[in-house]
Design a protein around this motif. Structure first.
Motif, PDB file in Angstrom:
ATOM      1  N   PHE A   1      37.324  37.580  45.853  1.00 41.73           N
ATOM      2  CA  PHE A   1      36.295  38.622  45.850  1.00 41.73           C
ATOM      3  C   PHE A   1      36.872  39.946  45.348  1.00 41.73           C
ATOM      4  CE2 PHE A   1      33.996  42.145  47.669  1.00 41.73           C
ATOM      5  CZ  PHE A   1      32.660  41.770  47.609  1.00 41.73           C
ATOM      6  N   ILE A   2      38.021  40.340  45.890  1.00 41.04           N
ATOM      7  CA  ILE A   2      38.607  41.638  45.531  1.00 41.04           C
ATOM      8  C   ILE A   2      39.024  41.673  44.061  1.00 41.04           C
ATOM      9  CG2 ILE A   2      40.575  43.166  45.935  1.00 41.04           C
ATOM     10  CD1 ILE A   2      40.431  42.388  48.872  1.00 41.04           C
ATOM     11  N   MET A   3      39.630  40.584  43.568  1.00 42.88           N
ATOM     12  CA  MET A   3      40.012  40.561  42.156  1.00 42.88           C
ATOM     13  C   MET A   3      38.793  40.645  41.257  1.00 42.88           C
ATOM     14  SD  MET A   3      43.247  40.630  42.110  1.00 42.88           S
ATOM     15  CE  MET A   3      43.147  41.543  43.655  1.00 42.88           C
ATOM     16  N   ALA A   4      37.713  39.959  41.624  1.00 41.82           N
ATOM     17  CA  ALA A   4      36.479  40.035  40.833  1.00 41.82           C
ATOM     18  C   ALA A   4      35.919  41.456  40.842  1.00 41.82           C
ATOM     19  CB  ALA A   4      35.445  39.046  41.373  1.00 41.82           C
ATOM     20  N   MET A   5      35.998  42.121  41.978  1.00 44.82           N
ATOM     21  CA  MET A   5      35.499  43.485  42.093  1.00 44.82           C
ATOM     22  C   MET A   5      36.334  44.449  41.264  1.00 44.82           C
ATOM     23  SD  MET A   5      34.763  45.661  45.588  1.00 44.82           S
ATOM     24  CE  MET A   5      36.467  45.500  46.148  1.00 44.82           C
ATOM     25  N   ILE A   6      37.663  44.275  41.298  1.00 45.49           N
ATOM     26  CA  ILE A   6      38.555  45.152  40.537  1.00 45.49           C
ATOM     27  C   ILE A   6      38.316  45.000  39.037  1.00 45.49           C
ATOM     28  CG2 ILE A   6      40.979  45.504  39.887  1.00 45.49           C
ATOM     29  CD1 ILE A   6      41.719  44.889  42.789  1.00 45.49           C
ATOM     30  N   VAL A   7      38.258  43.760  38.585  1.00 45.47           N
ATOM     31  CA  VAL A   7      38.122  43.500  37.151  1.00 45.47           C
ATOM     32  C   VAL A   7      36.758  43.959  36.628  1.00 45.47           C
ATOM     33  CG1 VAL A   7      37.999  41.650  35.435  1.00 45.47           C
ATOM     34  CG2 VAL A   7      39.783  41.615  37.168  1.00 45.47           C
ATOM     35  N   ALA A   8      35.735  43.913  37.479  1.00 42.60           N
ATOM     36  CA  ALA A   8      34.378  44.267  37.045  1.00 42.60           C
ATOM     37  C   ALA A   8      34.123  45.769  37.003  1.00 42.60           C
ATOM     38  CB  ALA A   8      33.355  43.598  37.969  1.00 42.60           C
ATOM     39  N   ARG A   9      35.092  46.570  37.424  1.00 45.55           N
ATOM     40  CA  ARG A   9      34.887  48.020  37.419  1.00 45.55           C
ATOM     41  C   ARG A   9      34.656  48.531  36.001  1.00 45.55           C
ATOM     42  NH1 ARG A   9      39.872  49.397  41.571  1.00 45.55           N
ATOM     43  NH2 ARG A   9      38.753  48.945  43.517  1.00 45.55           N
ATOM     44  N   PRO A  10      33.823  49.556  35.850  1.00 43.77           N
ATOM     45  CA  PRO A  10      33.565  50.102  34.511  1.00 43.77           C
ATOM     46  C   PRO A  10      34.835  50.628  33.861  1.00 43.77           C
ATOM     47  CG  PRO A  10      31.966  50.934  36.107  1.00 43.77           C
ATOM     48  CD  PRO A  10      33.032  50.240  36.891  1.00 43.77           C
ATOM     49  N   GLY A  11      34.843  50.635  32.545  1.00 48.13           N
ATOM     50  CA  GLY A  11      36.001  51.130  31.825  1.00 48.13           C
ATOM     51  C   GLY A  11      36.909  50.016  31.361  1.00 48.13           C
ATOM     52  N   ARG A  12      37.907  50.379  30.607  1.00 44.05           N
ATOM     53  CA  ARG A  12      38.844  49.411  30.057  1.00 44.05           C
ATOM     54  C   ARG A  12      39.724  48.841  31.163  1.00 44.05           C
ATOM     55  NH1 ARG A  12      44.100  49.347  28.249  1.00 44.05           N
ATOM     56  NH2 ARG A  12      44.357  51.523  28.929  1.00 44.05           N
TER      57      ARG A  12
ATOM     58  N   VAL B   1      37.968  30.799  43.501  1.00 47.05           N
ATOM     59  CA  VAL B   1      36.687  30.721  42.788  1.00 47.05           C
ATOM     60  C   VAL B   1      35.540  31.012  43.756  1.00 47.05           C
ATOM     61  CG1 VAL B   1      35.168  29.252  41.404  1.00 47.05           C
ATOM     62  CG2 VAL B   1      37.651  29.048  41.167  1.00 47.05           C
ATOM     63  N   PHE B   2      35.648  30.512  44.985  1.00 45.21           N
ATOM     64  CA  PHE B   2      34.622  30.801  45.992  1.00 45.21           C
ATOM     65  C   PHE B   2      34.475  32.311  46.190  1.00 45.21           C
ATOM     66  CE2 PHE B   2      35.385  26.527  48.402  1.00 45.21           C
ATOM     67  CZ  PHE B   2      34.877  25.852  47.311  1.00 45.21           C
ATOM     68  N   GLY B   3      35.604  33.004  46.245  1.00 49.56           N
ATOM     69  CA  GLY B   3      35.554  34.447  46.420  1.00 49.56           C
ATOM     70  C   GLY B   3      34.899  35.146  45.246  1.00 49.56           C
ATOM     71  N   ILE B   4      35.171  34.661  44.039  1.00 46.64           N
ATOM     72  CA  ILE B   4      34.530  35.215  42.836  1.00 46.64           C
ATOM     73  C   ILE B   4      33.027  34.999  42.906  1.00 46.64           C
ATOM     74  CG2 ILE B   4      34.352  34.986  40.330  1.00 46.64           C
ATOM     75  CD1 ILE B   4      37.358  34.163  40.365  1.00 46.64           C
ATOM     76  N   LEU B   5      32.617  33.815  43.349  1.00 51.74           N
ATOM     77  CA  LEU B   5      31.184  33.530  43.494  1.00 51.74           C
ATOM     78  C   LEU B   5      30.545  34.449  44.528  1.00 51.74           C
ATOM     79  CD1 LEU B   5      31.199  29.611  43.425  1.00 51.74           C
ATOM     80  CD2 LEU B   5      30.372  31.155  41.639  1.00 51.74           C
ATOM     81  N   VAL B   6      31.238  34.679  45.639  1.00 56.28           N
ATOM     82  CA  VAL B   6      30.707  35.577  46.667  1.00 56.28           C
ATOM     83  C   VAL B   6      30.510  36.970  46.094  1.00 56.28           C
ATOM     84  CG1 VAL B   6      31.196  36.729  48.861  1.00 56.28           C
ATOM     85  CG2 VAL B   6      31.638  34.275  48.614  1.00 56.28           C
TER      86      VAL B   6
END
Length: 348
Positions: free
Chosen positions: A49-60, A190-195
């Motif tokens: 979940f946290i990695m998905a949130m970090i990577v999805a942040r706006p910007g490069r 992957v479950f965390g990314i889905l969450v």
């Protein structure tokens, strides 16, 4: 998120209390609180979940800063504890059942790579460090797919994990390293990314507006885990523990909206608790309990004493060691890099 980190770390502590108590005092081997190990599964789901949130942040996506933060967060404290285990195993080998204090094992353990060591297994010197080998592998995959291929939703990362696990299920690799890195437990990232994507699709923080639904989902995850309290888990770990961990995380995001400085602090200590509790639990059960054995105490009292002691050690370690070392490492890795001075041209 901090509250759930604290819960996950404490669950692992209770699991090791139960296992070591049974092994040391020859109690009923069936009466082990196996589900406490599901704290690891919750950690992995949270990490996804946290990695998905970090990577999805706006910007490069800044791959260098991503790695600097991961290394500063994980490496210094873990290396210090690993060196401590090595020194203890080298000087006092009688304290350890199977840990071999060889230079090869030390280098492999510090590398965060699950290579076969001199004692024949892929586990690092610090027994709980196997989970960090998975974490580092996941970070590499995230950095590569997000940094090189602009995979900001981690779809490619998820596909790679699913493919690797699928290949492992079909091939059943004999090589210990290949077996380790194709374990189905990887699916919990992957479950965390889905969450994360479900949480974002549901409005993120606005999920709290549907708090009753969140509470039901959260409670369902807890019930599914509690129903397996003493069930030894061999196969299908992502299904039996990973899926309930998904429900706990997703429901907890909307249900645990209250403010608790204590739980937040416990969350801060969660990493320190995870990597230090084995010392506290082992010392208490194998050495201290023998000294106070004539004192009749219920097992709940022993668990409480060990829990308080483990939290106290984690608090001290976090305050005096983990946080200062992490900040020093962060500052050192972020130091300005010298720029090469251009040589003067011959015509100057």
């Amino acid at each position: 998120m901090q509250y759930l980190r604290a819960a996950a770390a404490l669950a692992v502590v209770f699991f090791h209390m139960s296992v070591l108590s049974q092994e040391t005092w020859a109690l009923d081997p069936e009466r082990i609180d196996h589900v406490g190990a599901a704290g690891v599964d919750l950690f992995f789901v949270i990490s996804g979940f946290i990695m998905a949130m970090i990577v999805a942040r706006p910007g490069r996506f800044d791959g260098r800063d991503f790695w600097i933060r991961r290394v500063a967060r994980v490496v210094p404290a873990y290396w210090l504890i690993t060196l401590l285990v090595f020194v203890l195993a080298w000087t006092l080998p009688s304290l350890f059942n199977s840990t071999v204090a060889s230079l090869h094992n030390l280098v492999v353990s510090l590398s965060f790579v699950a290579l076969e060591q001199s004692d024949g297994n892929t586990g690092p010197l610090l027994v709980v460090g196997w989970t960090l080998n998975y974490e580092m592998a996941f970070y590499v995959l995230v950095a590569v797919t997000a940094g090189l291929f602009a995979d900001r939703r981690l779809l490619a990362a998820s596909a790679v994990i699913i493919a690797i696990v699928g290949a492992g299920v079909l091939i059943h690799p004999v090589n210990p390293t290949l077996e380790f890195y194709s374990n189905p437990i990887l699916l919990e990232f992957v479950f965390g990314i889905l969450v994360y994507h479900a949480w974002k699709w549901g409005g993120g923080r606005a999920l709290g507006a549907r708090r009753p639904i969140s509470i039901v989902i959260f409670a369902l995850g807890i019930i599914l885990l509690a129903s397996q309290w003493e069930r030894p888990l061999q196969d299908w770990r992502p299904f039996f523990w990973g899926v309930p961990a998904m429900a706990v995380l997703y429901g907890g995001l909307g249900a645990l909206t209250f403010t608790s400085p204590l739980l937040a602090r416990l969350g801060d200590w969660s990493y320190a608790l995870y990597i230090t509790h084995v010392f506290v639990v082992t010392f208490y059960i194998k050495h201290l309990m023998s000294a106070i054995h004539p004192i009749s105490l219920p097992w709940q009292a022993h668990y409480l004493i060990m829990t308080v002691a483990a939290l106290a050690v984690a608090a001290v370690f976090y305050t005096l060691v983990e946080r200062p070392l992490s900040r020093l490492m962060l500052a050192w890795l972020r130091r300005p890099r010298p720029h090469p001075v251009p040589e003067p041209s011959h015509g100057a």
